[in-house]
Write an enzyme that holds these catalytic residues in place. Structure first.
Site, PDB file in Angstrom:
ATOM      1  N   ILE A  99      42.459  31.627  50.203  1.00 49.95           N
ATOM      2  CA  ILE A  99      43.625  32.397  49.785  1.00 49.95           C
ATOM      3  C   ILE A  99      43.274  33.332  48.638  1.00 49.95           C
ATOM      4  O   ILE A  99      42.387  33.036  47.842  1.00 49.95           O
ATOM      5  CB  ILE A  99      44.794  31.445  49.401  1.00 49.95           C
ATOM      6  CG1 ILE A  99      46.076  32.207  49.043  1.00 49.95           C
ATOM      7  CG2 ILE A  99      44.376  30.461  48.328  1.00 49.95           C
ATOM      8  CD1 ILE A  99      47.316  31.322  48.875  1.00 49.95           C
ATOM      9  N   CYS A 100      43.965  34.469  48.577  1.00 45.01           N
ATOM     10  CA  CYS A 100      43.864  35.450  47.489  1.00 45.01           C
ATOM     11  C   CYS A 100      42.519  36.176  47.556  1.00 45.01           C
ATOM     12  O   CYS A 100      42.231  36.848  48.519  1.00 45.01           O
ATOM     13  CB  CYS A 100      44.105  34.752  46.145  1.00 45.01           C
ATOM     14  SG  CYS A 100      44.336  35.872  44.748  1.00 45.01           S
ATOM     15  N   ALA A 101      41.700  36.033  46.537  1.00 46.76           N
ATOM     16  CA  ALA A 101      40.381  36.661  46.522  1.00 46.76           C
ATOM     17  C   ALA A 101      39.353  35.835  47.281  1.00 46.76           C
ATOM     18  O   ALA A 101      38.306  36.342  47.691  1.00 46.76           O
ATOM     19  CB  ALA A 101      39.912  36.872  45.080  1.00 46.76           C
TER      20      ALA A 101
END
Length: 180
Positions: A99-101
């Site tokens: 998730i995210c980066a």
């Protein structure tokens, strides 16, 4: 067994939501401290992990989960244990969530080749070989990616669905009063 890797600078919401909901869903989860058993989140929250990298037992591993955050994602990308577990997941067709980066780590390790994926805006170019969708949560085969902290619960529910089925995920969604 699900391993959730936590490195200094991880995004707390992106780690805690999956850990919590997977455990509520009856999944055995171990948090793995990268470099140390006590890691500190991006917002200064210390976290005592279940195990350190050297204590990983890959037999029975079902899923690897990587929360984002900075510099947590960069620290995950440098971890030999993360690399070993991701290589095993790819080889054995195990589940992987990021998730995210953190989907950038999957891109750097070659797991996103020919897959649909999403990530935090600005990391699209790091999803080597992937088709970027921009969705909040994206699943392609056994790879589940998500955009960021705001999608942490949806991401976590998708991880539960992957391992325990849609009815278990729906039951958890109702139990925590999640509304879309």
């Amino acid at each position: 067994m699900v391993y959730v890797f936590l490195a200094d600078g991880f995004e707390e919401m992106e780690a805690i939501a999956p850990i919590d909901l997977l455990r509520r869903g009856g999944v055995q989860v171990k948090t793995v401290g990268v470099g140390t058993k006590i890691v500190c989140g991006a917002h200064g929250i210390p976290f005592i992990c279940d195990i350190e990298e050297g204590e990983i037992v890959t037999e029975g591993m079902e899923m690897v989960v990587l929360p984002g955050g900075m510099p947590g994602t960069a620290n995950l990308d440098k971890s030999e244990a993360v690399e070993r577990c991701l290589a095993l997941a790819k080889q054995q067709g195990l589940w992987v969530g990021a998730i995210c980066a953190a989907p950038s780590v999957l891109g750097h390790k070659g797991l996103l080749q020919g897959k649909r994926a999403t990530c935090f805006p600005g990391f699209e170019q790091e999803l080597t070989g992937a088709e970027f969708t921009g969705a909040a949560v994206e699943q392609d085969g056994k790879i589940i990616t998500a955009k960021g902290a705001g999608a942490a619960v949806e991401f976590a529910l998708k991880l539960v669905e992957a391992l325990k089925g849609a009815s278990q995920a729906q039951g958890l969604k109702e139990a925590i009063q999640c509304q879309e």
